[in-house]
Design a protein around this motif. Structure first.
Motif, PDB file in Angstrom:
ATOM      1  N   GLN A   1      -5.938   9.538  -2.005  1.00 59.18           N
ATOM      2  CA  GLN A   1      -5.975   8.280  -1.264  1.00 59.18           C
ATOM      3  C   GLN A   1      -7.219   8.286  -0.377  1.00 59.18           C
ATOM      4  O   GLN A   1      -7.463   9.260   0.331  1.00 59.18           O
TER       5      GLN A   1
ATOM      6  N   TRP B   1       1.248   4.058  -3.006  1.00 56.74           N
ATOM      7  CA  TRP B   1       0.925   5.463  -2.735  1.00 56.74           C
ATOM      8  C   TRP B   1       2.123   6.365  -3.056  1.00 56.74           C
ATOM      9  O   TRP B   1       1.977   7.421  -3.670  1.00 56.74           O
TER      10      TRP B   1
ATOM     11  N   THR C   1       0.822  -1.208   0.000  1.00 57.11           N
ATOM     12  CA  THR C   1       0.000   0.000   0.000  1.00 57.11           C
ATOM     13  C   THR C   1       0.858   1.261   0.000  1.00 57.11           C
ATOM     14  O   THR C   1       0.650   2.166  -0.802  1.00 57.11           O
TER      15      THR C   1
END
Length: 158
Positions: free
Chosen positions: A69, A53, A49
């Protein structure tokens, strides 16, 4: 007391110019938008994750791309679907979903929102959601592929 009277007199002008202009949300500068989403608990337990990002943020800094996000408490596909629909309604051109709940909801979201691209980030060996592209591999591989896909999204109107 005189100051209050002056302020009231100035503040009660019914002239059209005294009303603030309405706020209308828009896509900043007409840029493409890539959005990362998933269940907050699932996303926190995954190492990919943060790599994804970071890759999206770097793409946003180097190119005409907005990134967003949205990690929310939605551990089931039924709970995830409204968030996916919301991102599509906010004009996310690419929606990247991490975790099984969001992956399971992607097919329905993709069918309802054909103007957006949806990608599931899955673990090696897990099947891709029906009708949706999946990205697998190492964290570095996943991040690189998501970055590539974000930069490949056509500019609005193309």
């Amino acid at each position: 007391m005189a100051a209050i009277t002056v302020l009231l007199a100035l503040g009660t002008d019914d002239d059209e110019n005294s009303h603030p202009a309405p706020v209308i949300p828009s896509n900043i500068a007409g840029r493409r938008t890539a959005c990362l989403t998933g269940d907050v608990s699932e996303a926190a337990s995954r190492s990919d994750t943060s790599a994804i990002w970071t890759a999206l943020q770097e793409a946003g800094q180097q190119h005409q791309l907005n990134v967003q996000q949205l990690l929310v408490p939605a551990p089931t596909a039924d709970q995830a679907l409204p968030y996916l629909a919301g991102l599509a309604a906010q004009h996310c051109d690419l929606v990247v979903a991490v975790g099984p709940a969001f992956g399971q909801a992607l097919n329905a979201a993709a069918k309802a929102n054909p103007h957006a691209s949806f990608v599931a980030v899955t673990a090696e060996g897990l099947p891709a959601p029906d009708g949706v592209d999946a990205v697998t591999g190492s964290d570095t591989d996943k991040a690189a592929e998501i970055r590539r896909r974000a930069l490949a999204v056509p500019a609005p109107g193309h």
